[in-house]
Scaffold this active site. Structure first.
Site, PDB file in Angstrom:
ATOM      1  N   ASN A  52       1.302  -0.398   0.745  1.00 57.00           N
ATOM      2  CA  ASN A  52       2.722  -0.047   0.612  1.00 57.00           C
ATOM      3  C   ASN A  52       2.946   1.187   1.478  1.00 57.00           C
ATOM      4  O   ASN A  52       2.564   2.290   1.093  1.00 57.00           O
ATOM      5  CB  ASN A  52       3.050   0.233  -0.859  1.00 57.00           C
ATOM      6  CG  ASN A  52       4.457   0.776  -1.043  1.00 57.00           C
ATOM      7  OD1 ASN A  52       5.263   0.770  -0.119  1.00 57.00           O
ATOM      8  ND2 ASN A  52       4.753   1.241  -2.254  1.00 57.00           N
ATOM      9  N   TRP A  53       3.558   0.970   2.628  1.00 60.86           N
ATOM     10  CA  TRP A  53       3.696   2.066   3.598  1.00 60.86           C
ATOM     11  C   TRP A  53       4.800   3.048   3.211  1.00 60.86           C
ATOM     12  O   TRP A  53       4.938   4.096   3.845  1.00 60.86           O
ATOM     13  CB  TRP A  53       3.973   1.501   5.006  1.00 60.86           C
ATOM     14  CG  TRP A  53       2.838   0.689   5.574  1.00 60.86           C
ATOM     15  CD1 TRP A  53       1.572   0.569   5.063  1.00 60.86           C
ATOM     16  CD2 TRP A  53       2.865  -0.108   6.763  1.00 60.86           C
ATOM     17  NE1 TRP A  53       0.804  -0.259   5.856  1.00 60.86           N
ATOM     18  CE2 TRP A  53       1.580  -0.691   6.917  1.00 60.86           C
ATOM     19  CE3 TRP A  53       3.839  -0.399   7.718  1.00 60.86           C
ATOM     20  CZ2 TRP A  53       1.263  -1.534   7.985  1.00 60.86           C
ATOM     21  CZ3 TRP A  53       3.519  -1.233   8.777  1.00 60.86           C
ATOM     22  CH2 TRP A  53       2.248  -1.801   8.911  1.00 60.86           C
ATOM     23  N   LYS A  54       5.605   2.686   2.221  1.00 63.60           N
ATOM     24  CA  LYS A  54       6.719   3.549   1.791  1.00 63.60           C
ATOM     25  C   LYS A  54       7.567   3.931   3.013  1.00 63.60           C
ATOM     26  O   LYS A  54       7.688   3.132   3.942  1.00 63.60           O
ATOM     27  CB  LYS A  54       6.184   4.761   1.011  1.00 63.60           C
ATOM     28  CG  LYS A  54       5.266   4.311  -0.138  1.00 63.60           C
ATOM     29  CD  LYS A  54       4.920   5.393  -1.120  1.00 63.60           C
ATOM     30  CE  LYS A  54       3.983   4.823  -2.184  1.00 63.60           C
ATOM     31  NZ  LYS A  54       3.655   5.795  -3.229  1.00 63.60           N
ATOM     32  N   HIS A  85       8.946  -0.671  -8.192  1.00 61.19           N
ATOM     33  CA  HIS A  85       8.051   0.463  -7.911  1.00 61.19           C
ATOM     34  C   HIS A  85       8.565   1.696  -8.652  1.00 61.19           C
ATOM     35  O   HIS A  85       9.774   1.902  -8.765  1.00 61.19           O
ATOM     36  CB  HIS A  85       7.973   0.725  -6.406  1.00 61.19           C
ATOM     37  CG  HIS A  85       6.871   1.668  -6.072  1.00 61.19           C
ATOM     38  ND1 HIS A  85       7.013   3.041  -6.197  1.00 61.19           N
ATOM     39  CD2 HIS A  85       5.594   1.452  -5.668  1.00 61.19           C
ATOM     40  CE1 HIS A  85       5.859   3.611  -5.881  1.00 61.19           C
ATOM     41  NE2 HIS A  85       4.994   2.677  -5.552  1.00 61.19           N
ATOM     42  N   GLU A 118       8.884   4.625  -7.790  1.00 61.25           N
ATOM     43  CA  GLU A 118       9.820   5.461  -7.006  1.00 61.25           C
ATOM     44  C   GLU A 118      11.219   4.878  -7.038  1.00 61.25           C
ATOM     45  O   GLU A 118      12.211   5.612  -7.071  1.00 61.25           O
ATOM     46  CB  GLU A 118       9.280   5.627  -5.571  1.00 61.25           C
ATOM     47  CG  GLU A 118       8.073   6.556  -5.560  1.00 61.25           C
ATOM     48  CD  GLU A 118       7.022   6.261  -4.507  1.00 61.25           C
ATOM     49  OE1 GLU A 118       7.304   5.543  -3.535  1.00 61.25           O
ATOM     50  OE2 GLU A 118       5.879   6.751  -4.677  1.00 61.25           O
ATOM     51  N   GLU A 121       0.580   0.833 -11.982  1.00 58.35           N
ATOM     52  CA  GLU A 121       0.543   2.092 -11.241  1.00 58.35           C
ATOM     53  C   GLU A 121       0.967   3.229 -12.166  1.00 58.35           C
ATOM     54  O   GLU A 121       2.164   3.467 -12.351  1.00 58.35           O
ATOM     55  CB  GLU A 121       1.511   2.032 -10.046  1.00 58.35           C
ATOM     56  CG  GLU A 121       1.190   0.944  -9.042  1.00 58.35           C
ATOM     57  CD  GLU A 121       1.741   1.275  -7.651  1.00 58.35           C
ATOM     58  OE1 GLU A 121       0.920   1.332  -6.731  1.00 58.35           O
ATOM     59  OE2 GLU A 121       2.948   1.508  -7.495  1.00 58.35           O
ATOM     60  N   GLY A 166       0.114   9.285  -5.416  1.00 62.58           N
ATOM     61  CA  GLY A 166       0.258  10.328  -4.406  1.00 62.58           C
ATOM     62  C   GLY A 166      -0.226  11.693  -4.865  1.00 62.58           C
ATOM     63  O   GLY A 166       0.049  12.701  -4.227  1.00 62.58           O
ATOM     64  N   SER A 211      -3.544   6.579  -5.874  1.00 63.86           N
ATOM     65  CA  SER A 211      -4.628   7.329  -5.243  1.00 63.86           C
ATOM     66  C   SER A 211      -5.913   6.524  -5.056  1.00 63.86           C
ATOM     67  O   SER A 211      -7.013   7.050  -5.215  1.00 63.86           O
ATOM     68  CB  SER A 211      -4.890   8.624  -6.027  1.00 63.86           C
ATOM     69  OG  SER A 211      -3.717   9.445  -6.027  1.00 63.86           O
ATOM     70  N   GLY A 248      -0.953   3.226  -1.339  1.00 61.13           N
ATOM     71  CA  GLY A 248       0.055   4.013  -0.635  1.00 61.13           C
ATOM     72  C   GLY A 248      -0.566   4.760   0.527  1.00 61.13           C
ATOM     73  O   GLY A 248      -0.840   4.203   1.588  1.00 61.13           O
ATOM     74  N   GLY A 249      -0.824   6.060   0.334  1.00 61.12           N
ATOM     75  CA  GLY A 249      -1.285   6.939   1.411  1.00 61.12           C
ATOM     76  C   GLY A 249      -2.431   6.379   2.237  1.00 61.12           C
ATOM     77  O   GLY A 249      -2.393   6.437   3.480  1.00 61.12           O
TER      78      GLY A 249
END
Ligand code: 13P
Length: 250
Positions: free
Chosen positions: A9-11, A95, A97, A167, A173, A212, A233-234
């Protein structure tokens, strides 16, 4: 036997240039990921670019969100038919976010889940508790409520054709990964809840862990009985890091 799925998930990250580099790096190493499934979810505007780059490879394409409506006067939205036209296979819905920053509630998320399915996309339904909810001891209640909204709208069988991503919000993150056992406990709860309604659905559905995940912790997470891969993510923004996760488990 459920396959392992690793989805990036590149956000809100990337540019045409950086995405070209990232995808070519992923394509160079994806041959070593065995039977594991691999997907990437770029920002909407880069979906056509990535669709071209991954064509013919094992890397599947997903969106980070989807409109609950198929067409009409919904300024700023992107719909299921549009995502299908550009070769998306997955659509992330709910998600944390989106839930926290854009006030998307359980019912709205369920409608997005339905929109994905109605357009032949596999929803990746995100669930998970905040730190406050975990400390209050209501993790299972929160996750159950998030699942129930989808089950109420779409029925239990629909979850058998979806992916669930657990999640925990406090692990996203933050560098604070849930321990394999902490994650497994919630995954087992999710599968047990589904099994109470339909054993076949519970056996079939892939339940991913997100929060993470890194190359250094993916293998121990994916080795847990009810963890079928990850939503990353990251670490999905760097080809080497992402590939290390894609090779784990399976
Ligand atoms: P991080 O891997 O950056 O913690 O993000 C997890 C996530 O939110 C994936 O959807």
């Amino acid at each position: 036997m459920r396959q392992t799925l690793v989805a990036g998930n590149w956000k809100l990250n990337g540019s045409q240039e950086s995405i070209k580099t990232l995808v070519s790096g992923i394509l160079a190493g994806v041959g070593d990921t065995g039977n594991n499934q691999v997907a990437v979810c770029p920002p909407f505007i880069y979906i056509p670019q990535v669709a071209e780059l991954v064509r013919g490879s094992k890397v599947a394409l997903g969106s980070q969100d989807i409109c609950d409506q198929d067409a009409g006067a919904f300024t700023g939205e992107v719909s299921g038919p549009m995502l299908r036209e550009f070769g998306c296979r997955y659509a992330i819905v709910g998600h944390s976010e989106r839930r926290a920053l854009y006030a998307e509630d359980d019912e709205f998320t369920a409608r997005k889940f339905a929109a994905a399915r109605n357009n032949g996309l596999t929803p990746i339904l995100c669930v998970g508790e905040t730190l406050d909810e975990r400390e209050q001891g209501i993790t299972e209640d929160v996750v159950a409520r998030q699942l129930d909204a989808v089950i109420a709208l779409e029925g239990i069988a629909a979850l058998g054709e979806a992916v669930i991503a657990y999640e925990p919000v406090w692990a996203i993150g933050t560098g604070k990964t849930a321990s394999p056992q902490q994650a497994q406990d919630v995954h087992a709860f999710i599968r047990g809840k589904l099994a109470g309604l339909d054993q076949a659905v519970a056996d079939k559905v892939q339940v991913l862990y997100g929060g993470s995940v890194k190359g250094s912790n993916a293998a121990e997470l994916f080795a847990m009985q009810d963890i079928d891969g990850g939503l990353i993510g990251g670490a999905s923004l760097n080809a080497e890091d992402f590939l290390a996760i894609c090779k784990a488990g399976g």
